[in-house]
Design a protein around this motif. Sequence first.
Motif, PDB file in Angstrom:
ATOM      1  N   GLY A  60       0.829  -1.112   0.119  1.00 61.89           N
ATOM      2  CA  GLY A  60       0.007  -0.134  -0.102  1.00 61.89           C
ATOM      3  C   GLY A  60       0.911   1.154   0.067  1.00 61.89           C
ATOM      4  N   PRO A  61       0.434   2.372  -0.350  1.00 67.93           N
ATOM      5  CA  PRO A  61       0.996   3.739  -0.353  1.00 67.93           C
ATOM      6  C   PRO A  61       1.636   4.232   0.963  1.00 67.93           C
ATOM      7  CG  PRO A  61      -1.237   4.220  -0.621  1.00 67.93           C
ATOM      8  CD  PRO A  61      -1.169   2.487  -0.705  1.00 67.93           C
ATOM      9  N   GLU A  62       1.109   3.756   1.944  1.00 69.46           N
ATOM     10  CA  GLU A  62       1.782   4.223   3.321  1.00 69.46           C
ATOM     11  C   GLU A  62       2.876   3.444   3.603  1.00 69.46           C
ATOM     12  OE1 GLU A  62      -0.336   0.204   3.837  1.00 69.46           O
ATOM     13  OE2 GLU A  62      -0.972   2.019   2.651  1.00 69.46           O
ATOM     14  N   LEU A  63       3.336   2.398   2.872  1.00 68.17           N
ATOM     15  CA  LEU A  63       4.679   1.745   3.103  1.00 68.17           C
ATOM     16  C   LEU A  63       5.775   2.401   2.477  1.00 68.17           C
ATOM     17  CD1 LEU A  63       3.808  -2.030   2.465  1.00 68.17           C
ATOM     18  CD2 LEU A  63       4.248  -1.021   4.586  1.00 68.17           C
ATOM     19  N   GLU A  64       5.476   3.383   1.626  1.00 68.97           N
ATOM     20  CA  GLU A  64       6.583   4.172   0.984  1.00 68.97           C
ATOM     21  C   GLU A  64       7.082   5.140   2.180  1.00 68.97           C
ATOM     22  OE1 GLU A  64       6.838   8.340  -1.616  1.00 68.97           O
ATOM     23  OE2 GLU A  64       4.900   7.503  -1.402  1.00 68.97           O
ATOM     24  N   HIS A  65       6.845   5.296   3.029  1.00 68.37           N
ATOM     25  CA  HIS A  65       7.519   6.387   4.158  1.00 68.37           C
ATOM     26  C   HIS A  65       7.900   5.488   5.294  1.00 68.37           C
ATOM     27  CE1 HIS A  65       6.724   9.823   1.895  1.00 68.37           C
ATOM     28  NE2 HIS A  65       5.279   9.601   1.798  1.00 68.37           N
ATOM     29  N   ARG A  66       7.091   4.383   5.734  1.00 70.48           N
ATOM     30  CA  ARG A  66       7.175   3.363   6.648  1.00 70.48           C
ATOM     31  C   ARG A  66       8.451   2.572   6.557  1.00 70.48           C
ATOM     32  NH1 ARG A  66       4.319  -1.013   8.874  1.00 70.48           N
ATOM     33  NH2 ARG A  66       2.794  -0.698   7.374  1.00 70.48           N
ATOM     34  N   GLU A  67       8.086   1.847   5.522  1.00 69.91           N
ATOM     35  CA  GLU A  67       9.039   0.331   5.216  1.00 69.91           C
ATOM     36  C   GLU A  67       9.299   0.670   3.625  1.00 69.91           C
ATOM     37  OE1 GLU A  67      10.980  -1.031   7.349  1.00 69.91           O
ATOM     38  OE2 GLU A  67       9.836  -0.984   9.342  1.00 69.91           O
ATOM     39  N   PRO A  68      10.016   1.398   3.016  1.00 74.87           N
ATOM     40  CA  PRO A  68       9.809   1.388   1.549  1.00 74.87           C
ATOM     41  C   PRO A  68      10.291  -0.027   1.057  1.00 74.87           C
ATOM     42  CG  PRO A  68      11.120   3.128   2.488  1.00 74.87           C
ATOM     43  CD  PRO A  68      10.672   2.372   3.705  1.00 74.87           C
ATOM     44  N   HIS A  69      10.831  -0.820   1.557  1.00 72.09           N
ATOM     45  CA  HIS A  69      11.349  -2.131   1.121  1.00 72.09           C
ATOM     46  C   HIS A  69      10.160  -3.006   1.093  1.00 72.09           C
ATOM     47  CE1 HIS A  69      11.707  -3.227   5.287  1.00 72.09           C
ATOM     48  NE2 HIS A  69      11.342  -4.250   4.912  1.00 72.09           N
ATOM     49  N   PRO A 304       1.072  12.645   4.017  1.00 71.10           N
ATOM     50  CA  PRO A 304      -0.159  11.958   3.405  1.00 71.10           C
ATOM     51  C   PRO A 304      -0.870  10.696   4.369  1.00 71.10           C
ATOM     52  CG  PRO A 304       2.295  11.315   2.624  1.00 71.10           C
ATOM     53  CD  PRO A 304       2.215  12.413   3.677  1.00 71.10           C
ATOM     54  N   PRO A 305      -1.914  10.250   3.786  1.00 74.03           N
ATOM     55  CA  PRO A 305      -2.528   9.025   4.700  1.00 74.03           C
ATOM     56  C   PRO A 305      -1.536   7.954   4.759  1.00 74.03           C
ATOM     57  CG  PRO A 305      -4.032   9.937   2.989  1.00 74.03           C
ATOM     58  CD  PRO A 305      -2.591  10.409   2.761  1.00 74.03           C
ATOM     59  N   GLY A 306      -1.616   7.492   5.997  1.00 74.23           N
ATOM     60  CA  GLY A 306      -0.784   6.413   6.423  1.00 74.23           C
ATOM     61  C   GLY A 306       0.549   6.717   7.014  1.00 74.23           C
ATOM     62  N   PHE A 307       1.068   7.898   6.941  1.00 73.81           N
ATOM     63  CA  PHE A 307       2.373   8.445   7.288  1.00 73.81           C
ATOM     64  C   PHE A 307       2.454   8.100   8.809  1.00 73.81           C
ATOM     65  CE2 PHE A 307       5.591  11.069   8.854  1.00 73.81           C
ATOM     66  CZ  PHE A 307       6.586  11.015   8.016  1.00 73.81           C
ATOM     67  N   PRO A 308       3.577   7.368   9.270  1.00 77.23           N
ATOM     68  CA  PRO A 308       3.829   6.896  10.607  1.00 77.23           C
ATOM     69  C   PRO A 308       3.452   8.195  11.623  1.00 77.23           C
ATOM     70  CG  PRO A 308       5.748   6.252   9.355  1.00 77.23           C
ATOM     71  CD  PRO A 308       5.037   7.021   8.268  1.00 77.23           C
ATOM     72  N   SER A 309       2.530   7.986  12.382  1.00 75.08           N
ATOM     73  CA  SER A 309       1.975   9.344  13.299  1.00 75.08           C
ATOM     74  C   SER A 309       3.127   9.478  14.244  1.00 75.08           C
ATOM     75  CB  SER A 309       0.854   8.840  13.927  1.00 75.08           C
ATOM     76  OG  SER A 309       0.806   7.435  14.830  1.00 75.08           O
ATOM     77  N   GLU A 310       4.000   8.609  14.604  1.00 75.87           N
ATOM     78  CA  GLU A 310       4.755   8.908  15.827  1.00 75.87           C
ATOM     79  C   GLU A 310       6.119   9.625  15.152  1.00 75.87           C
ATOM     80  OE1 GLU A 310       6.028   4.705  14.005  1.00 75.87           O
ATOM     81  OE2 GLU A 310       4.201   6.033  14.436  1.00 75.87           O
ATOM     82  N   ARG A 311       6.357   9.508  13.773  1.00 75.00           N
ATOM     83  CA  ARG A 311       7.490  10.042  13.263  1.00 75.00           C
ATOM     84  C   ARG A 311       7.222  11.712  12.990  1.00 75.00           C
ATOM     85  NH1 ARG A 311       9.611   7.975   7.834  1.00 75.00           N
ATOM     86  NH2 ARG A 311       9.522   5.996   8.909  1.00 75.00           N
ATOM     87  N   SER A 312       7.016  12.491  14.060  1.00 70.25           N
ATOM     88  CA  SER A 312       6.632  13.819  14.298  1.00 70.25           C
ATOM     89  C   SER A 312       7.134  14.522  15.339  1.00 70.25           C
ATOM     90  CB  SER A 312       5.005  14.005  14.061  1.00 70.25           C
ATOM     91  OG  SER A 312       4.340  13.495  15.536  1.00 70.25           O
ATOM     92  N   LEU A 313       7.225  15.836  15.273  1.00 69.33           N
ATOM     93  CA  LEU A 313       7.875  16.799  16.511  1.00 69.33           C
ATOM     94  C   LEU A 313       6.512  16.763  17.469  1.00 69.33           C
ATOM     95  CD1 LEU A 313       9.749  17.628  14.328  1.00 69.33           C
ATOM     96  CD2 LEU A 313       9.433  20.037  15.211  1.00 69.33           C
ATOM     97  N   ALA A 314       5.328  16.540  17.001  1.00 69.81           N
ATOM     98  CA  ALA A 314       4.097  16.482  18.143  1.00 69.81           C
ATOM     99  C   ALA A 314       4.479  15.203  18.915  1.00 69.81           C
ATOM    100  CB  ALA A 314       2.784  16.299  17.400  1.00 69.81           C
ATOM    101  N   HIS A 315       4.882  14.333  18.309  1.00 75.97           N
ATOM    102  CA  HIS A 315       5.072  12.812  18.910  1.00 75.97           C
ATOM    103  C   HIS A 315       6.470  12.960  20.112  1.00 75.97           C
ATOM    104  CE1 HIS A 315       5.137   8.628  20.035  1.00 75.97           C
ATOM    105  NE2 HIS A 315       6.159   8.535  19.701  1.00 75.97           N
ATOM    106  N   LEU A 316       7.308  13.755  19.410  1.00 75.84           N
ATOM    107  CA  LEU A 316       8.600  14.045  20.118  1.00 75.84           C
ATOM    108  C   LEU A 316       8.412  14.673  21.553  1.00 75.84           C
ATOM    109  CD1 LEU A 316      11.975  13.552  20.130  1.00 75.84           C
ATOM    110  CD2 LEU A 316      11.862  15.641  18.758  1.00 75.84           C
ATOM    111  N   ALA A 317       7.552  15.771  21.103  1.00 67.03           N
ATOM    112  CA  ALA A 317       7.153  16.644  22.309  1.00 67.03           C
ATOM    113  C   ALA A 317       6.625  15.845  23.519  1.00 67.03           C
ATOM    114  CB  ALA A 317       6.212  17.908  22.140  1.00 67.03           C
ATOM    115  N   GLY A 318       5.741  15.017  23.243  1.00 67.42           N
ATOM    116  CA  GLY A 318       5.357  14.024  24.283  1.00 67.42           C
ATOM    117  C   GLY A 318       6.342  13.218  24.933  1.00 67.42           C
ATOM    118  N   LEU A 319       7.426  12.630  24.073  1.00 67.55           N
ATOM    119  CA  LEU A 319       8.499  11.842  24.593  1.00 67.55           C
ATOM    120  C   LEU A 319       9.506  12.526  25.491  1.00 67.55           C
ATOM    121  CD1 LEU A 319       9.403   9.602  21.342  1.00 67.55           C
ATOM    122  CD2 LEU A 319       8.068   8.729  23.464  1.00 67.55           C
ATOM    123  N   VAL A 320       9.929  13.964  25.130  1.00 69.81           N
ATOM    124  CA  VAL A 320      10.928  14.444  25.835  1.00 69.81           C
ATOM    125  C   VAL A 320      10.248  15.574  27.122  1.00 69.81           C
ATOM    126  CG1 VAL A 320      12.267  14.453  23.746  1.00 69.81           C
ATOM    127  CG2 VAL A 320      10.925  16.203  24.115  1.00 69.81           C
ATOM    128  N   GLY A 321       8.841  15.674  27.022  1.00 69.80           N
ATOM    129  CA  GLY A 321       8.275  16.376  28.058  1.00 69.80           C
ATOM    130  C   GLY A 321       8.164  18.156  27.747  1.00 69.80           C
TER     131      GLY A 321
END
Length: 463
Positions: A60-69, A304-321
């Motif tokens: 599926g197209p979401e794999l382009e950014h998550r796992e291209p292989h 794009p749809p299916g992009f890994p939601s955790e690969r973002s500054l928003a997710h990083l903000a939650g991790l680093v507080g």
Amino acid sequence: MSRLIIGAMVRTVGAYPSGWRVDGAHRDPRDDAAALRRTAEIAEAARLDYLFFGDWLATGPELEHREPHLVARIDPLSAITYLSALTSRIGLIATANTTYADPYALARATASIDLLSGGRAGLNLVAGADPESDANHGRDVREPADTRYDRAAEFETVLRRLWDSFEDDAIVADAETGRYLDPRKLHPTRFQGAHVRVAGPLNVARPVQGHLPIVHSGTSPRARLFAARSADVALVAVPGIGRAAELREELRALAFESGRDDRTLKVVAPVLPVVGETREHAQSIADRLTELVTVAEDWPDAPPPGFPSERSLAHLAGLVGIGLEGFRPDDPVSPGLLAACSPLGVELAALVAERTGRVVGSDAPPTFRHLVVTATVHASMIVGTSEEIAAEFAAWADAGAVDGFNVLSATQPDQFAAFATGVVPELQRLGVFPREYEGSTLRDHLGLERPANVHSASRLLVE
């Protein structure tokens, strides 16, 4: 010091999400035949034990950014069949999913490949499921993990019985008497389980190796139990040498409790080495790979749809507080901002420094992209020179943490060639990897004995 098992996990467009973007990298799966041929030539020249092919039964197209292989890839059984004709010594391991595969068809194909390759085939059995693969195989209900592993256990038992259909000397082929087969040495399977039913016998002679070596990957309790009871090789991802040693002991204890010789279970860890002429060169390669990984904020509106939601500054903000509103992916991380981070943020910055050489407060500080990628692209990376990477491998062997490594390459062909021509000779110099092949089959390479045929063993007991 123990002899290490060294194999390569083949991903033709690279094992890192951005590996295909690096200059000179293989990018087009329509030319995978040439890439596989080149990989096999390099691997066999280095005397690697095997080439390993994973699998995924949907795209599926979401794999382009998550796992291209995973977007488009050659079927694993087809890949090892193709390479069996182009190689002469290296082992070839394909993946099959017991949730969807037919045991008779798989036993027939794998026995055939083992015979055609002279005993160099292996089989990685997985027991996963996902909605897309279910739909591709006409399934409406996704089975729970326990049910899938119950089927996998029956599947493994049936494979071994089918491979044992013919005893090694069942084909008499006596031209003078006209006797071709000793019917006493051809055995039906007659397996009736809750999930698998097979009559047998298999219509292929017994494999050269008797049974193909079986690999299983996973760290869940049920995966560990299946590996300990049923696999020859357990492929387990571990965060460090200490945990690796503990897990190896746990797996071998489970194997012993199941009634098998625990020394026959080999524990192998996946690793992604980044090899450079100097440590700084290796770090620059890792740095470039990181810079080429996309994050959600690279798009002006939304990814794009299916992009890994955790690969973002928003997710990083939650991790680093800390709040990261208004920052962009390639903004530098300042000392003041790092001081406000959680301990996890400090750990991420230290890992970035180790891998890329970028240090907060220096002339070349890390960016938020570096932190995001390090937190969300899960790869057991070792960055350094050939000597440094070989020394790390040897340290794991010396500590009894693993029996070997399944090596991934961030890019193809450059990083794979750098490992094969740089790290492998260092491992040989250290005495933890042989300079020449010591046997002709994959079982030989893995240090495994050829199993007796269950039917002939039973007949000898009766006689």
